[in-house]
Scaffold this motif. Structure first.
Motif, PDB file in Angstrom:
ATOM      1  N   GLY A 183       4.444  17.936 -12.261  1.00  0.00           N
ATOM      2  CA  GLY A 183       4.433  16.607 -10.797  1.00  0.00           C
ATOM      3  C   GLY A 183       4.361  17.225  -9.865  1.00  0.00           C
ATOM      4  O   GLY A 183       4.647  16.898  -9.221  1.00  0.00           O
ATOM      5  N   GLU A 184       4.642  18.222 -10.053  1.00  0.00           N
ATOM      6  CA  GLU A 184       4.724  18.856  -8.442  1.00  0.00           C
ATOM      7  C   GLU A 184       4.257  19.212  -7.558  1.00  0.00           C
ATOM      8  O   GLU A 184       4.522  18.556  -6.023  1.00  0.00           O
ATOM      9  CB  GLU A 184       5.529  20.882  -8.883  1.00  0.00           C
ATOM     10  N   SER A 185       3.048  18.863  -7.424  1.00  0.00           N
ATOM     11  CA  SER A 185       1.888  19.015  -6.995  1.00  0.00           C
ATOM     12  C   SER A 185       0.604  18.025  -7.931  1.00  0.00           C
ATOM     13  O   SER A 185       0.851  17.906  -8.673  1.00  0.00           O
ATOM     14  CB  SER A 185       1.346  19.798  -6.376  1.00  0.00           C
ATOM     15  N   ILE A 186       0.089  17.217  -6.061  1.00  0.00           N
ATOM     16  CA  ILE A 186      -0.852  16.050  -6.814  1.00  0.00           C
ATOM     17  C   ILE A 186      -2.489  16.948  -6.810  1.00  0.00           C
ATOM     18  O   ILE A 186      -2.231  18.257  -4.932  1.00  0.00           O
ATOM     19  CB  ILE A 186      -0.707  15.026  -6.320  1.00  0.00           C
ATOM     20  N   GLY A 187      -3.398  16.683  -7.159  1.00  0.00           N
ATOM     21  CA  GLY A 187      -4.593  16.994  -7.347  1.00  0.00           C
ATOM     22  C   GLY A 187      -5.379  16.154  -6.940  1.00  0.00           C
ATOM     23  O   GLY A 187      -5.302  15.446  -7.255  1.00  0.00           O
ATOM     24  N   ALA A 225       0.745  -1.232   0.267  1.00  0.00           N
ATOM     25  CA  ALA A 225       0.052  -0.242  -0.314  1.00  0.00           C
ATOM     26  C   ALA A 225       0.739   1.034  -0.706  1.00  0.00           C
ATOM     27  O   ALA A 225       0.918   2.124   0.683  1.00  0.00           O
ATOM     28  CB  ALA A 225      -0.938   0.120   1.397  1.00  0.00           C
ATOM     29  N   ILE A 226       2.017   0.992  -1.133  1.00  0.00           N
ATOM     30  CA  ILE A 226       2.075   2.463  -0.622  1.00  0.00           C
ATOM     31  C   ILE A 226       1.779   3.454  -1.889  1.00  0.00           C
ATOM     32  O   ILE A 226       1.832   2.856  -3.180  1.00  0.00           O
ATOM     33  CB  ILE A 226       3.820   2.253  -1.464  1.00  0.00           C
ATOM     34  N   PHE A 227       2.386   4.614  -1.214  1.00  0.00           N
ATOM     35  CA  PHE A 227       1.023   5.379  -2.382  1.00  0.00           C
ATOM     36  C   PHE A 227       2.539   6.317  -3.801  1.00  0.00           C
ATOM     37  O   PHE A 227       3.478   6.270  -2.799  1.00  0.00           O
ATOM     38  CB  PHE A 227       0.820   7.157  -1.684  1.00  0.00           C
ATOM     39  N   PRO A 228       2.182   5.729  -4.521  1.00  0.00           N
ATOM     40  CA  PRO A 228       2.745   5.948  -6.371  1.00  0.00           C
ATOM     41  C   PRO A 228       3.387   7.117  -6.873  1.00  0.00           C
ATOM     42  O   PRO A 228       3.153   7.869  -7.419  1.00  0.00           O
ATOM     43  CB  PRO A 228       2.642   5.342  -7.037  1.00  0.00           C
ATOM     44  N   ARG A 229       3.875   7.975  -5.415  1.00  0.00           N
ATOM     45  CA  ARG A 229       4.459   9.723  -6.029  1.00  0.00           C
ATOM     46  C   ARG A 229       4.971   9.231  -7.017  1.00  0.00           C
ATOM     47  O   ARG A 229       5.252  10.579  -7.616  1.00  0.00           O
ATOM     48  CB  ARG A 229       4.512  10.426  -4.831  1.00  0.00           C
ATOM     49  N   GLU A 230       6.223   8.303  -6.881  1.00  0.00           N
ATOM     50  CA  GLU A 230       7.336   8.690  -7.657  1.00  0.00           C
ATOM     51  C   GLU A 230       7.069   8.911  -9.348  1.00  0.00           C
ATOM     52  O   GLU A 230       7.420   9.242 -10.503  1.00  0.00           O
ATOM     53  CB  GLU A 230       8.293   7.803  -7.527  1.00  0.00           C
TER      54      GLU A 230
END
Length: 387
Positions: free
Chosen positions: A118-122, A36-41
């Motif tokens: 991709g500097e911020s997520i909405g 359950a790792i959030f895939p921010r990368e």
């Protein structure tokens, strides 16, 4: 492999995103799901490669591409990692598109470049415990005072809740006004009085965080209202139309992987002295999977091509989501059946397809709501010749 239903540019986008996804996102997909790792990368990678905010004008950091191009990206990501696909879809179809279509010039210049890079997520916050499919009955309040709007209430099942950097939040100025009182606001994660519940422990798309949002007298400046007062319900429905195309594409991606893995297994797995693909029972399942995949893909691409027609084609958008999501669930189960006992084991990866597919029948409008949308318009004035 090029698809004849796409033009040269669309096929080039499809090939490029498929190569990127298979070479990067696919490699850690299973690990991210299990832990359950959030895939921010993954989102940062997609931003660097120009796949975020694809429909946005280049002056704001987007690619100026078609809605179909963005839909092809959702499909390709979903074939490898449905969790990243829904994070991507909400970020693009519900958040970025909301600011792109309904924001002021100042809001666009302030928010879109970072979102596209991709500097911020909405994210998008509309659902409440007592107003899931009936958004007009929401209870989250917005009270306008001298320093801006004060928001108080609770939102449920927020995709990327607590991970996203910014949210489009819907609240009502007066519950008695129903949909006419609903207004949209842009709220940063850092806003005072905003907090999130722990991640929900879900059946599928486990790398995508889903959390409750709690707003306790959150002050939103007037300049961060999205659209006009009372326009929020229209904004939400408009954006959800696009979101449903995205979920249809997610379903198509899942179906693609289900068929590919089933075909490979049917060719190599032997029983009674021959490959199981030689048995009629298996062949019929594979034939149905391929036929439904082709139909779902055509419906989804058609819906994406006609996105700019807006609410006039709402039944078409609903049809694509309804058909693709239900077939994704059906054929994910077929894949498990073809694999037999191995299909039930995590090692082979097909049990995850069913876990991930199920939610496509639920979020951004359940299958029941999709049928209501389609039937209600059919009974009024929808032009069947336009389907």
């Amino acid at each position: 492999m090029a698809l004849s239903i796409l033009n040269e540019e669309e096929n080039a986008i499809r090939d490029a995103i498929f190569e990127l996804v298979q070479g990067t996102i696919a490699k850690r997909s299973q690990e991210f799901d299990q832990k359950a790792i959030f895939p921010r990368e993954n989102m940062e990678l997609l931003g660097r490669q120009g796949y975020l905010g694809m429909i946005v004008d280049p002056k704001w950091g987007g690619a100026g591409a078609s809605y179909l191009a963005q839909t092809l990206v959702v499909e390709a990501i979903a074939a490898a990692d449905p969790a990243t696909a829904v994070i991507y879809e909400v970020h693009n179809s519900l958040h970025i598109e909301g600011i792109w279509r309904f924001g002021t010039e100042e809001q666009k210049s302030r928010y879109l470049p970072g979102l596209c890079q991709g500097e911020s997520i909405g994210a998008f916050a509309i659902t409440e415990a007592e107003s899931g499919s009936n958004a007009a009955s929401m209870q989250t309040r917005a009270v306008r005072l001298a320093d801006g709007y004060h928001l108080t209430g609770r939102k449920m099942f927020i995709t990327s809740g607590g991970e996203a950097d910014r949210y489009i939040v819907f609240a009502t100025l007066d519950p008695a006004l129903k949909e006419k009182g609903i207004t949209a606001f842009i709220v940063p994660k850092t806003a005072k009085g905003l907090r999130f519940g722990p991640p929900e422990d879900k059946l599928g798309i486990r790398a995508s965080r889903t959390s409750e949002m709690i707003l306790d007298d959150v002050v939103v400046p007037v300049e961060d209202r999205l659209g006009e007062e009372g326009q929020g319900y229209y904004i939400a429905l408009y954006l959800l139309d696009g979101g449903r195309i995205g979920i249809a594409a997610q379903s198509v991606g899942i179906m693609t992987t289900a068929l590919e893995r089933s075909l490979a297994y049917a060719r190599q797995r032997k029983q009674f002295g021959q490959a199981i693909g030689q048995f009629e029972g298996i062949q019929w399942r594979l034939a149905d999977m391929a036929t439904d995949l082709h139909a779902a893909r055509l419906m989804t691409y058609e819906a994406a091509r006609r996105r700019e027609e807006g609410p006039a084609q709402r039944p078409l958008f609903a049809m694509a989501k309804l058909f693709a999501s239900e077939k994704a669930v059906q054929h994910a189960a077929d894949a498990i059946q073809i694999f037999g006992g191995y299909g039930y084991m995590r090692e082979y990866g097909v049990e995850r397809l069913l876990r991930d597919a199920k939610v496509t029948e639920i979020y951004e409008g359940t299958s029941e709501i999709m049928r209501l949308v389609i039937a209600s318009r059919l009974l009024k004035e929808y032009d069947l010749g336009n389907i």
